[in-house]
Design a protein around this motif. Sequence first.
Motif, PDB file in Angstrom:
ATOM      1  N   HIS A   4      -0.318   8.309   6.058  1.00 60.52           N
ATOM      2  CA  HIS A   4      -1.467   8.618   5.497  1.00 60.52           C
ATOM      3  C   HIS A   4      -1.618   9.768   4.654  1.00 60.52           C
ATOM      4  O   HIS A   4      -0.809  10.781   4.854  1.00 60.52           O
ATOM      5  N   ASP A   5      -2.534   9.804   3.778  1.00 67.52           N
ATOM      6  CA  ASP A   5      -2.682  10.818   2.822  1.00 67.52           C
ATOM      7  C   ASP A   5      -4.129  11.028   2.543  1.00 67.52           C
ATOM      8  O   ASP A   5      -5.003  10.021   2.141  1.00 67.52           O
ATOM      9  N   GLY A  64     -11.554  13.848  -4.056  1.00 66.21           N
ATOM     10  CA  GLY A  64     -11.308  12.462  -4.038  1.00 66.21           C
ATOM     11  C   GLY A  64      -9.750  12.076  -4.543  1.00 66.21           C
ATOM     12  O   GLY A  64      -9.513  10.870  -4.778  1.00 66.21           O
ATOM     13  N   MET A  65      -9.232  13.383  -5.009  1.00 66.60           N
ATOM     14  CA  MET A  65      -7.684  13.018  -5.612  1.00 66.60           C
ATOM     15  C   MET A  65      -6.737  13.222  -4.082  1.00 66.60           C
ATOM     16  O   MET A  65      -6.722  13.870  -3.194  1.00 66.60           O
ATOM     17  N   HIS A  66      -5.587  12.298  -4.537  1.00 64.20           N
ATOM     18  CA  HIS A  66      -4.729  12.355  -3.652  1.00 64.20           C
ATOM     19  C   HIS A  66      -3.602  13.368  -3.736  1.00 64.20           C
ATOM     20  O   HIS A  66      -3.501  13.720  -5.144  1.00 64.20           O
ATOM     21  N   SER A  67      -2.820  13.415  -3.053  1.00 63.85           N
ATOM     22  CA  SER A  67      -1.670  14.401  -3.391  1.00 63.85           C
ATOM     23  C   SER A  67      -0.685  14.064  -4.429  1.00 63.85           C
ATOM     24  O   SER A  67      -0.540  12.899  -4.700  1.00 63.85           O
ATOM     25  N   GLN A 125      -5.525   3.680  -7.053  1.00 62.80           N
ATOM     26  CA  GLN A 125      -4.258   3.970  -6.994  1.00 62.80           C
ATOM     27  C   GLN A 125      -3.736   3.675  -5.469  1.00 62.80           C
ATOM     28  O   GLN A 125      -2.784   4.869  -5.123  1.00 62.80           O
ATOM     29  N   GLU A 126      -3.943   2.824  -4.852  1.00 67.80           N
ATOM     30  CA  GLU A 126      -3.638   2.692  -3.548  1.00 67.80           C
ATOM     31  C   GLU A 126      -2.842   1.683  -3.178  1.00 67.80           C
ATOM     32  O   GLU A 126      -1.967   1.833  -2.059  1.00 67.80           O
ATOM     33  N   PHE A 151       0.858  -1.211  -0.236  1.00 65.68           N
ATOM     34  CA  PHE A 151      -0.019  -0.001   0.010  1.00 65.68           C
ATOM     35  C   PHE A 151       0.598   1.438  -0.243  1.00 65.68           C
ATOM     36  O   PHE A 151       1.963   1.274   0.740  1.00 65.68           O
ATOM     37  N   VAL A 152       0.358   2.090  -0.649  1.00 61.90           N
ATOM     38  CA  VAL A 152       1.170   3.514  -0.820  1.00 61.90           C
ATOM     39  C   VAL A 152       1.105   4.151   0.586  1.00 61.90           C
ATOM     40  O   VAL A 152       2.216   4.557   1.118  1.00 61.90           O
TER      41      VAL A 152
END
Length: 100
Positions: A38-39, A45-48, A75-76, A31-32
């Motif tokens: 944590h992000d 709903g977009m990650h950094s 994309q996790e 997992f990223v």
Amino acid sequence: MADLHIDDFYRDCAMVLHQLYQAFPRKVTVFVEDIIGHDEPDEFGMHSRRHHACFAAMLWLADEGHLRYESVIRQEAIAQAVLTGGMLALLCGAPPAAED
């Protein structure tokens, strides 16, 4: 000029390879969040950018033949990932196999 994104890339790759080395020969999900922490996604709903860069580093490792995986989880994470034989040998300090 410091290339911080390259430093992050190296760190992310090292952590992914370390996780897979510790689990070898089992296939595991990486997992990223386990790599960078944590992000929280934004209101859309977009990650950094950092999260996306880490995920891209995982895919790059696979594209370069350092690991294999069966699927991605959004994309996790990359699922059912394992080191390739060549990367395992490199991490163990074995000399590369001679090409005929």
